[in-house]
Design a protein around this motif. Sequence first.
Motif, mmCIF file in Angstrom:
data_model
loop_
_atom_site.group_PDB
_atom_site.id
_atom_site.type_symbol
_atom_site.label_atom_id
_atom_site.label_comp_id
_atom_site.label_asym_id
_atom_site.label_seq_id
_atom_site.Cartn_x
_atom_site.Cartn_y
_atom_site.Cartn_z
ATOM 1 N N MET A 1 44.472 6.514 47.229
ATOM 2 C CA MET A 1 43.364 8.020 46.993
ATOM 3 C C MET A 1 42.478 7.573 45.187
ATOM 4 N N ARG A 2 41.680 8.018 45.393
ATOM 5 C CA ARG A 2 41.771 8.234 43.531
ATOM 6 C C ARG A 2 42.219 9.679 43.261
ATOM 7 N N PRO A 3 42.795 9.336 42.141
ATOM 8 C CA PRO A 3 43.653 11.180 41.882
ATOM 9 C C PRO A 3 43.042 12.734 42.186
ATOM 10 N N GLN A 4 41.010 12.662 42.140
ATOM 11 C CA GLN A 4 40.611 13.751 42.295
ATOM 12 C C GLN A 4 40.232 14.018 43.664
ATOM 13 N N ASP A 5 40.632 12.692 44.233
ATOM 14 C CA ASP A 5 41.059 13.225 45.735
ATOM 15 C C ASP A 5 41.930 13.853 46.176
ATOM 16 N N ILE A 6 43.106 13.303 45.615
ATOM 17 C CA ILE A 6 44.825 13.745 45.976
ATOM 18 C C ILE A 6 44.302 15.079 45.617
ATOM 19 N N ASP A 7 44.009 15.551 44.468
ATOM 20 C CA ASP A 7 44.378 17.478 43.955
ATOM 21 C C ASP A 7 43.219 17.557 44.916
ATOM 22 N N ILE A 8 42.437 17.336 46.037
ATOM 23 C CA ILE A 8 41.857 18.312 47.441
ATOM 24 C C ILE A 8 42.992 18.507 47.934
ATOM 25 N N VAL A 9 43.839 17.776 48.490
ATOM 26 C CA VAL A 9 44.441 18.284 49.752
ATOM 27 C C VAL A 9 45.213 18.565 49.268
ATOM 28 N N ASN A 10 46.121 18.449 48.670
ATOM 29 C CA ASN A 10 47.261 19.522 47.804
ATOM 30 C C ASN A 10 46.399 20.732 47.434
ATOM 31 N N THR A 11 45.196 20.871 47.638
ATOM 32 C CA THR A 11 44.776 22.253 47.444
ATOM 33 C C THR A 11 44.870 23.067 48.411
ATOM 34 N N SER A 12 43.973 21.796 49.756
ATOM 35 C CA SER A 12 44.214 22.682 51.058
ATOM 36 C C SER A 12 45.688 22.797 51.172
ATOM 37 N N LEU A 13 47.068 22.235 51.237
ATOM 38 C CA LEU A 13 48.324 22.388 51.055
ATOM 39 C C LEU A 13 48.701 23.626 50.676
ATOM 40 N N HIS A 14 47.973 23.756 49.205
ATOM 41 C CA HIS A 14 48.786 25.208 48.777
ATOM 42 C C HIS A 14 48.033 26.314 49.370
ATOM 43 N N LEU A 15 46.467 26.145 50.407
ATOM 44 C CA LEU A 15 46.169 26.779 50.264
ATOM 45 C C LEU A 15 46.181 27.166 52.129
ATOM 46 N N ARG A 16 46.881 26.197 52.586
ATOM 47 C CA ARG A 16 47.180 26.173 54.230
ATOM 48 C C ARG A 16 46.244 26.078 54.482
ATOM 49 N N ARG A 17 45.153 25.538 54.054
ATOM 50 C CA ARG A 17 43.344 25.878 55.044
ATOM 51 C C ARG A 17 43.611 24.522 55.310
ATOM 52 N N PRO A 18 42.436 24.634 56.809
ATOM 53 C CA PRO A 18 42.365 22.935 57.642
ATOM 54 C C PRO A 18 41.369 22.092 55.891
ATOM 55 N N LEU A 19 41.775 21.161 56.671
ATOM 56 C CA LEU A 19 41.066 20.107 54.976
ATOM 57 C C LEU A 19 40.130 19.149 55.873
ATOM 58 N N ARG B 1 33.256 27.548 54.894
ATOM 59 C CA ARG B 1 34.245 28.499 54.155
ATOM 60 C C ARG B 1 35.662 28.768 53.918
ATOM 61 N N ARG B 2 35.893 28.529 55.097
ATOM 62 C CA ARG B 2 37.382 28.525 55.879
ATOM 63 C C ARG B 2 38.262 27.182 55.859
ATOM 64 N N CYS B 3 37.261 26.266 55.066
ATOM 65 C CA CYS B 3 37.993 24.780 55.482
ATOM 66 C C CYS B 3 38.024 24.373 53.546
ATOM 67 N N VAL B 4 39.399 23.432 53.583
ATOM 68 C CA VAL B 4 39.151 22.961 52.469
ATOM 69 C C VAL B 4 38.337 22.126 52.419
ATOM 70 N N ARG B 5 37.216 21.335 51.411
ATOM 71 C CA ARG B 5 36.311 20.218 52.197
ATOM 72 C C ARG B 5 36.519 19.073 51.064
ATOM 73 N N LEU B 6 36.846 18.181 51.746
ATOM 74 C CA LEU B 6 37.077 16.395 51.258
ATOM 75 C C LEU B 6 36.185 15.561 51.466
ATOM 76 N N PHE B 7 35.278 14.894 50.727
ATOM 77 C CA PHE B 7 34.349 13.666 50.656
ATOM 78 C C PHE B 7 35.105 12.353 50.183
ATOM 79 N N LEU B 8 35.386 11.481 51.365
ATOM 80 C CA LEU B 8 35.388 10.142 50.401
ATOM 81 C C LEU B 8 34.683 9.403 50.413
#
Length: 348
Positions: free
Chosen positions: A43-61, A257-264
């Motif tokens: 994964m790209r570092p910036q994508d890893i950051d977004i995954v971690n954001t969803s884990l901290h917020l306990r929001r769906p990715l 708005r209740r999800c953290v969004r990641l575009f691969l």
Amino acid sequence: MNTDDRPGALFRGPHASFPVRLPPGPPWRRFGDHRPKRPPYIMRPQDIDIVNTSLHLRRPLLVTGFPGVGKSSLAHAVADDLGLGDVLHWPVNSRSVLSDALYRYDAVARLRDATLHRRQGTASRPVEDYITLGPLGTALAASPGQPRVLLIDELDKGDIDLPNDLLTVFEEGAFEIPELSRHSSATGQQHARVGVARTAHHRPPAADDGSGVDRNDTCEEVQDAGEVSNGWVYCQEFPVVIITSNGERDFPPAFLRRCVRLFLDDPDQEHLTSVVEAQFAQDLAAADEQTAAAVRQLITRFSQAGQDGRLATDQLLNAIHLRLSNVALDPHVLEAVLRPLDDADALT
């Protein structure tokens, strides 16, 4: 060159039948005891950051991107990396409804057993024996401190109301099982334990047999039952939810708005090289310079022609596996393997 003399020829046409032992398939197409451990997920570092954001917020990715960029594989990578057990998988299609993912009630089996017990004069089994939580229900019923990873695959293929139905469950963190609610009201029984969704392990559990196949991944079940109180399942530990979409339709703003969004995004040449090296580490280490050069050339040509979702990464991996297996990659073979997903001219 005669077909029989071509490198990698297994099937040789009509009237040439003779016993053939098929060679091993690509690592990702091996099963049972021969399935290797999953390679590192690149994964790209910036994508890893977004995954971690969803884990901290306990929001769906919510993961979007072209087919074949690794959206579904991300869920398994997160589960492996965090030691959260096997992934609970809900593949969505046009017939999917929320209740299927929450629980199943086998009314037919209960009616059959009740008839049998009446004939035998024996006590019937409790209603909870005929209820099994689905992948979403199992994820919500996880014990405190033991979250599960839930993959909701291709949500964009589902009914237009399905995202909002999901949103209600995610926000409330609870759902009702009416069959158990009625039973609780009628009998006063407040607590019940129901079955949970079982997952197929990446490899069957077995002791080390000296074959070199890695057995280090855990195979024990992390959940043996789901707790129900007065007919309701209450979430104690919100799951790691990864939702994939191919972008076939838009989702409502309330859901987004209740999800953290990641575009691969499409992988560039450097990213593709890392993916190839992770998948074929042993083969590339043993390859001669001519083979290594051919692999590098395939990566370069693929990165130039495969943008905007025209080609999927696994198509490149298929071509490289054939090259490492000494299969002749003539133009017509490459055309079959690297056929663009939009059915335009193939990369040759």
